[in-house]
Design a protein around this motif. Structure first.
Motif, mmCIF file in Angstrom:
data_model
loop_
_atom_site.group_PDB
_atom_site.id
_atom_site.type_symbol
_atom_site.label_atom_id
_atom_site.label_comp_id
_atom_site.label_asym_id
_atom_site.label_seq_id
_atom_site.Cartn_x
_atom_site.Cartn_y
_atom_site.Cartn_z
ATOM 1 N N VAL A 6 14.159 -55.365 19.888
ATOM 2 C CA VAL A 6 14.126 -54.937 21.291
ATOM 3 C C VAL A 6 14.740 -53.538 21.410
ATOM 4 N N ARG A 7 15.878 -53.323 20.718
ATOM 5 C CA ARG A 7 16.518 -51.999 20.747
ATOM 6 C C ARG A 7 15.622 -50.933 20.156
ATOM 7 N N GLN A 8 14.966 -51.252 19.034
ATOM 8 C CA GLN A 8 14.073 -50.288 18.393
ATOM 9 C C GLN A 8 12.890 -49.962 19.300
ATOM 10 N N ALA A 9 12.362 -50.959 19.974
ATOM 11 C CA ALA A 9 11.241 -50.733 20.889
ATOM 12 C C ALA A 9 11.683 -49.862 22.062
ATOM 13 N N ARG A 10 12.891 -50.140 22.594
ATOM 14 C CA ARG A 10 13.412 -49.344 23.698
ATOM 15 C C ARG A 10 13.636 -47.898 23.254
ATOM 16 N N PHE A 11 14.156 -47.719 22.037
ATOM 17 C CA PHE A 11 14.386 -46.386 21.482
ATOM 18 C C PHE A 11 13.062 -45.639 21.340
ATOM 19 N N ALA A 12 12.065 -46.287 20.774
ATOM 20 C CA ALA A 12 10.757 -45.649 20.581
ATOM 21 C C ALA A 12 10.139 -45.274 21.922
ATOM 22 N N SER A 13 10.311 -46.129 22.918
ATOM 23 C CA SER A 13 9.780 -45.847 24.248
ATOM 24 C C SER A 13 10.484 -44.640 24.872
ATOM 25 N N SER A 14 11.818 -44.585 24.748
ATOM 26 C CA SER A 14 12.585 -43.450 25.274
ATOM 27 C C SER A 14 12.201 -42.166 24.561
ATOM 28 N N GLU A 15 12.094 -42.246 23.242
ATOM 29 C CA GLU A 15 11.708 -41.074 22.446
ATOM 30 C C GLU A 15 10.350 -40.555 22.915
ATOM 31 N N SER A 16 9.403 -41.456 23.044
ATOM 32 C CA SER A 16 8.047 -41.067 23.441
ATOM 33 C C SER A 16 8.031 -40.472 24.852
ATOM 34 N N GLN A 17 8.743 -41.118 25.770
ATOM 35 C CA GLN A 17 8.775 -40.643 27.158
ATOM 36 C C GLN A 17 9.417 -39.255 27.233
ATOM 37 N N VAL A 70 20.060 -27.241 25.208
ATOM 38 C CA VAL A 70 18.690 -27.730 25.018
ATOM 39 C C VAL A 70 17.716 -26.813 25.748
ATOM 40 N N HIS A 71 18.063 -26.459 26.972
ATOM 41 C CA HIS A 71 17.196 -25.569 27.753
ATOM 42 C C HIS A 71 17.040 -24.213 27.058
ATOM 43 N N ASN A 72 18.164 -23.646 26.612
ATOM 44 C CA ASN A 72 18.116 -22.327 25.976
ATOM 45 C C ASN A 72 17.423 -22.342 24.619
ATOM 46 N N GLN A 73 17.453 -23.464 23.947
ATOM 47 C CA GLN A 73 16.871 -23.554 22.604
ATOM 48 C C GLN A 73 15.550 -24.327 22.570
ATOM 49 N N ARG A 74 14.991 -24.623 23.720
ATOM 50 C CA ARG A 74 13.773 -25.437 23.759
ATOM 51 C C ARG A 74 12.631 -24.832 22.949
ATOM 52 N N HIS A 75 12.621 -23.533 22.800
ATOM 53 C CA HIS A 75 11.558 -22.875 22.029
ATOM 54 C C HIS A 75 11.673 -23.173 20.528
ATOM 55 N N THR A 76 12.838 -23.707 20.083
ATOM 56 C CA THR A 76 13.014 -24.006 18.657
ATOM 57 C C THR A 76 12.564 -25.413 18.297
ATOM 58 N N TYR A 77 12.286 -26.234 19.306
ATOM 59 C CA TYR A 77 11.861 -27.610 19.021
ATOM 60 C C TYR A 77 10.475 -27.610 18.394
ATOM 61 N N ARG A 78 10.373 -28.312 17.266
ATOM 62 C CA ARG A 78 9.090 -28.441 16.572
ATOM 63 C C ARG A 78 8.452 -29.762 16.971
ATOM 64 N N LEU A 79 7.244 -29.689 17.469
ATOM 65 C CA LEU A 79 6.566 -30.856 18.015
ATOM 66 C C LEU A 79 6.338 -31.965 16.992
ATOM 67 N N ASP A 80 6.323 -31.624 15.708
ATOM 68 C CA ASP A 80 6.081 -32.640 14.679
ATOM 69 C C ASP A 80 7.365 -33.356 14.257
ATOM 70 N N GLN A 81 8.499 -33.006 14.852
ATOM 71 C CA GLN A 81 9.779 -33.614 14.505
ATOM 72 C C GLN A 81 10.238 -34.553 15.622
ATOM 73 N N PRO A 82 11.041 -35.571 15.284
ATOM 74 C CA PRO A 82 11.564 -36.461 16.325
ATOM 75 C C PRO A 82 12.462 -35.686 17.293
ATOM 76 N N LEU A 83 12.227 -35.875 18.553
ATOM 77 C CA LEU A 83 12.990 -35.176 19.581
ATOM 78 C C LEU A 83 14.456 -35.596 19.555
ATOM 79 N N THR A 84 14.711 -36.879 19.366
ATOM 80 C CA THR A 84 16.095 -37.348 19.410
ATOM 81 C C THR A 84 16.935 -36.737 18.286
ATOM 82 N N ALA A 85 16.362 -36.497 17.129
ATOM 83 C CA ALA A 85 17.122 -35.877 16.037
ATOM 84 C C ALA A 85 17.519 -34.448 16.418
#
Length: 191
Positions: A6-17, A70-85
């Motif tokens: 249940v926790r893993q499913a909730r985590f995956a849902s939050s990550e995706s959202q 996060v706002h200032n560095q948003r341009h460094t986020y790589r779409l192929d990487q997990p957002l939470t990491a």
């Protein structure tokens, strides 16, 4: 086992959202980006509250600092990487910065005790010991003294000492071994 799933499913849902909202925000959707920051602040608040349970007054400051980073560095986020990491790395750095700053502040504001324990100990013993070591080393031949000084006292490697002194690495090792043996004999003899 079911709780973990249940926790893993909730985590995956939050990550995706969160990832979907961020991507939409990066594409120019201001409403989605606002929702991303709002949802993220709830996650960050929980993250910092667990780590700062003794200092809850710092939680909100860290949430805001992390959101700003996060706002200032948003341009460094790589779409192929997990957002939470990516977010976790930013939050962890902000948390460490807070701890470091707090430690410095607390060190600077360390009050003197009323009993003047400042005078309870002195470093003169260390100074005298250093003089004794220097005197013992001064009596050694250079081929033993220099390797001991560079390797044992200054922390250089054998290779660095060989390069600095022009001696071979094996001569450095032999010099250390023989020099320490002579010093030990002299110290035993002086007792």
């Amino acid at each position: 086992m079911q709780r973990i799933q249940v926790r893993q499913a909730r985590f995956a849902s939050s990550e995706s959202q969160l990832q979907t909202l961020l991507i939409q925000g990066l594409e120019g959707d201001a409403v989605a980006y606002h929702e991303f920051l709002k949802a993220l602040s709830g996650h960050l608040r929980a993250y910092f509250r667990r780590r700062l349970f003794q200092r809850p007054e710092d939680v909100e400051d860290l949430v805001q600092e992390t959101l700003l980073a996060v706002h200032n560095q948003r341009h460094t986020y790589r779409l192929d990487q997990p957002l939470t990491a990516w977010i976790h790395a930013i939050a962890r750095y902000k948390f460490v910065d807070l701890l470091r700053a707090r430690a410095i502040r607390e060190d600077l504001n360390d009050p003197l005790d009323d009993d003047l324990s400042v005078f309870a100990e002195s470093d003169t013993g260390a100074i005298e010991a250093k003089k004794d070591v220097n005197k013992l080393l001064a009596d050694l031949p250079e081929r033993q003294r220099l390797p001991i000084v560079h390797v044992k006292l200054e922390g250089l490697s054998v290779a660095e000492t060989a390069q600095r002194t022009g001696m071979s690495e094996s001569a450095i090792k032999v010099g250390i071994h023989r020099g320490l043996r002579v010093l030990a004999e002299r110290m035993r003899g002086s007792k």
